[in-house]
Design a protein around this motif. Structure first.
Motif, mmCIF file in Angstrom:
data_model
loop_
_atom_site.group_PDB
_atom_site.id
_atom_site.type_symbol
_atom_site.label_atom_id
_atom_site.label_comp_id
_atom_site.label_asym_id
_atom_site.label_seq_id
_atom_site.Cartn_x
_atom_site.Cartn_y
_atom_site.Cartn_z
ATOM 1 N N GLU A 108 0.813 -1.213 0.000
ATOM 2 C CA GLU A 108 0.000 0.000 0.000
ATOM 3 C C GLU A 108 0.851 1.269 0.000
ATOM 4 N N GLN A 109 2.059 1.201 0.581
ATOM 5 C CA GLN A 109 2.965 2.352 0.543
ATOM 6 C C GLN A 109 3.428 2.601 -0.891
ATOM 7 N N GLY A 112 0.618 4.011 -2.932
ATOM 8 C CA GLY A 112 0.378 5.408 -2.582
ATOM 9 C C GLY A 112 1.345 6.344 -3.288
#
Length: 118
Positions: A108-109, A112
């Motif tokens: 998810e990092q 993002g």
């Protein structure tokens, strides 16, 4: 989004590719700066994610080469590295990088950071 992932670690390339493809992106892989240039010549790429420490030409030199190119100069570049020091960030900026992602990172990092340039 078409993304070029550049890393001399096959494990990292496979992880990045899997996460990005699962999120709907098309991923091209390169294990060196020279292979990255070949991949850019052969494909339409919207973003480059590159490791810094690679055999031969490092990620900083790759970024500088892209920035000096009329054809590839505007492609966003995200550095992937284990270093998050101020010196590193300054080097990234000086080489023409748009951002960075510190290893280890969660899917998810990475997504993002990618979303910032979509």
């Amino acid at each position: 989004m078409n993304i070029l992932a550049v890393d001399d670690s096959e494990v990292i390339l496979e992880f990045v590719t899997s996460v990005l493809e699962d999120a709907g992106h098309t991923v091209y892989q390169a294990s060196s700066a020279a292979a990255a240039i070949d991949a850019l010549d052969a494909n339409s790429v919207d973003l480059v994610m590159t490791d810094i420490n690679m055999q031969g030409t490092d990620g900083y030199a790759l970024a500088r080469n892209l920035r000096d190119s009329d054809r590839f100069g505007s492609i966003p570049i995200v550095f992937v590295t284990g270093d998050a020091s101020e010196e590193f960030k300054s080097k990234c900026h000086s080489a023409g990088g748009n951002g960075w992602l510190k290893k280890p990172f969660k899917p998810e990092q990475m997504l993002g950071v990618i979303k910032t340039y979509a």
